[in-house]
Scaffold this motif. Sequence first.
Motif, PDB file in Angstrom:
ATOM      1  N   MET A 154       0.833  -1.208   0.000  1.00  0.00           N
ATOM      2  CA  MET A 154       0.000   0.000   0.000  1.00  0.00           C
ATOM      3  C   MET A 154       0.865   1.254   0.000  1.00  0.00           C
ATOM      4  O   MET A 154       0.554   2.228  -0.702  1.00  0.00           O
ATOM      5  N   ALA A 155       1.942   1.245   0.768  1.00  0.00           N
ATOM      6  CA  ALA A 155       2.822   2.412   0.807  1.00  0.00           C
ATOM      7  C   ALA A 155       3.466   2.650  -0.558  1.00  0.00           C
ATOM      8  O   ALA A 155       3.570   3.799  -1.019  1.00  0.00           O
ATOM      9  N   ILE A 156       3.891   1.581  -1.217  1.00  0.00           N
ATOM     10  CA  ILE A 156       4.461   1.724  -2.568  1.00  0.00           C
ATOM     11  C   ILE A 156       3.427   2.340  -3.514  1.00  0.00           C
ATOM     12  O   ILE A 156       3.748   3.229  -4.313  1.00  0.00           O
ATOM     13  N   LEU A 157       2.187   1.882  -3.420  1.00  0.00           N
ATOM     14  CA  LEU A 157       1.151   2.404  -4.311  1.00  0.00           C
ATOM     15  C   LEU A 157       0.803   3.851  -3.993  1.00  0.00           C
ATOM     16  O   LEU A 157       0.445   4.612  -4.898  1.00  0.00           O
ATOM     17  N   VAL A 158       0.916   4.259  -2.726  1.00  0.00           N
ATOM     18  CA  VAL A 158       0.736   5.677  -2.388  1.00  0.00           C
ATOM     19  C   VAL A 158       1.792   6.511  -3.109  1.00  0.00           C
ATOM     20  O   VAL A 158       1.493   7.559  -3.694  1.00  0.00           O
ATOM     21  N   VAL A 159       3.033   6.049  -3.076  1.00  0.00           N
ATOM     22  CA  VAL A 159       4.113   6.773  -3.751  1.00  0.00           C
ATOM     23  C   VAL A 159       3.890   6.782  -5.265  1.00  0.00           C
ATOM     24  O   VAL A 159       4.050   7.818  -5.924  1.00  0.00           O
ATOM     25  N   LEU A 213      10.013   2.734   6.687  1.00  0.00           N
ATOM     26  CA  LEU A 213       8.961   3.372   5.900  1.00  0.00           C
ATOM     27  C   LEU A 213       9.493   4.600   5.167  1.00  0.00           C
ATOM     28  O   LEU A 213       9.185   4.805   3.984  1.00  0.00           O
ATOM     29  N   THR A 214      10.295   5.417   5.845  1.00  0.00           N
ATOM     30  CA  THR A 214      10.864   6.586   5.172  1.00  0.00           C
ATOM     31  C   THR A 214      11.819   6.147   4.059  1.00  0.00           C
ATOM     32  O   THR A 214      11.867   6.771   2.997  1.00  0.00           O
ATOM     33  N   ALA A 215      12.565   5.060   4.285  1.00  0.00           N
ATOM     34  CA  ALA A 215      13.456   4.544   3.240  1.00  0.00           C
ATOM     35  C   ALA A 215      12.651   4.068   2.039  1.00  0.00           C
ATOM     36  O   ALA A 215      13.027   4.291   0.878  1.00  0.00           O
ATOM     37  N   LEU A 216      11.522   3.413   2.301  1.00  0.00           N
ATOM     38  CA  LEU A 216      10.660   2.941   1.214  1.00  0.00           C
ATOM     39  C   LEU A 216      10.132   4.107   0.393  1.00  0.00           C
ATOM     40  O   LEU A 216      10.183   4.081  -0.845  1.00  0.00           O
ATOM     41  N   VAL A 217       9.629   5.135   1.071  1.00  0.00           N
ATOM     42  CA  VAL A 217       9.093   6.304   0.356  1.00  0.00           C
ATOM     43  C   VAL A 217      10.188   6.942  -0.493  1.00  0.00           C
ATOM     44  O   VAL A 217       9.967   7.289  -1.661  1.00  0.00           O
ATOM     45  N   GLY A 218      11.374   7.105   0.077  1.00  0.00           N
ATOM     46  CA  GLY A 218      12.473   7.702  -0.675  1.00  0.00           C
ATOM     47  C   GLY A 218      12.925   6.850  -1.837  1.00  0.00           C
ATOM     48  O   GLY A 218      13.206   7.357  -2.934  1.00  0.00           O
ATOM     49  N   TYR A 219      12.988   5.535  -1.634  1.00  0.00           N
ATOM     50  CA  TYR A 219      13.435   4.632  -2.694  1.00  0.00           C
ATOM     51  C   TYR A 219      12.482   4.659  -3.889  1.00  0.00           C
ATOM     52  O   TYR A 219      12.924   4.781  -5.041  1.00  0.00           O
ATOM     53  N   TYR A 220      11.177   4.552  -3.625  1.00  0.00           N
ATOM     54  CA  TYR A 220      10.246   4.519  -4.750  1.00  0.00           C
ATOM     55  C   TYR A 220      10.067   5.888  -5.399  1.00  0.00           C
ATOM     56  O   TYR A 220       9.750   5.975  -6.596  1.00  0.00           O
ATOM     57  N   PHE A 241       4.451   2.758 -14.336  1.00  0.00           N
ATOM     58  CA  PHE A 241       5.265   1.546 -14.226  1.00  0.00           C
ATOM     59  C   PHE A 241       5.248   1.021 -12.796  1.00  0.00           C
ATOM     60  O   PHE A 241       5.050  -0.174 -12.564  1.00  0.00           O
ATOM     61  N   GLU A 242       5.470   1.910 -11.819  1.00  0.00           N
ATOM     62  CA  GLU A 242       5.458   1.469 -10.421  1.00  0.00           C
ATOM     63  C   GLU A 242       4.096   0.902 -10.049  1.00  0.00           C
ATOM     64  O   GLU A 242       4.003  -0.104  -9.337  1.00  0.00           O
ATOM     65  N   TRP A 243       3.027   1.569 -10.516  1.00  0.00           N
ATOM     66  CA  TRP A 243       1.699   1.071 -10.190  1.00  0.00           C
ATOM     67  C   TRP A 243       1.496  -0.321 -10.783  1.00  0.00           C
ATOM     68  O   TRP A 243       1.057  -1.252 -10.090  1.00  0.00           O
ATOM     69  N   ALA A 244       1.785  -0.474 -12.069  1.00  0.00           N
ATOM     70  CA  ALA A 244       1.582  -1.763 -12.728  1.00  0.00           C
ATOM     71  C   ALA A 244       2.425  -2.854 -12.081  1.00  0.00           C
ATOM     72  O   ALA A 244       2.002  -4.009 -11.988  1.00  0.00           O
TER      73      ALA A 244
END
Length: 202
Positions: A82-87, A166-173, A95-98
Amino acid sequence: MTARLAGLLPGELDEQQSEVYRTITAGPRAAGPQAFALVDEGGRLRGPFNAMLLSPPVGLAVQAVGAAVRYESVLTDRVREMAILVVAAHWGSAFEWAAHEAVGRAHGLTEPELHALRSGGLPNLPDPAERTALSATAALTRTGALSDSEYYDTVAAWGERGLFELTALVGYYALLALQLRVFAGEEPADPCDPPQTESGTR
């Protein structure tokens, strides 16, 4: 999506590039639910991974961060996807969504939850820890910061380690979304429109 950077065939890679290639294609990304192929029919890396070959030392480090936030985090599979899809929705990255919509479904995301995320909103989550993580993700993508209450609520739910991851995930994506715009020629999508794959379907 018209790529600006030509993909390299496996036989065209030097030793350092080959190490990056092997790490990506033979690592944990190659297992589990996949919404997209890591390589095209010729064996070239797809999406943001292709650009990582430009600088093998940086590319190797960047992909390692991505592998860590996806496969070694204390965040649950549902929260992570879900966090990836928010980003992805924030950046309008098709591409990220798919790449993560089907993975999210495999980890239990429902159609109403996906619809809310696709439209740039947050789903109505019964689990308070999930709500806290998604609220923090939305704040980080929107403002790049957390208020004191958001910080302490997230730490209470996930611990300092969970918030760091979580902050690393947001920054990475966000980094991948930027690289997709610059090197893969991805146009920012309207977050209210369903993200499209190369074939025109989600």
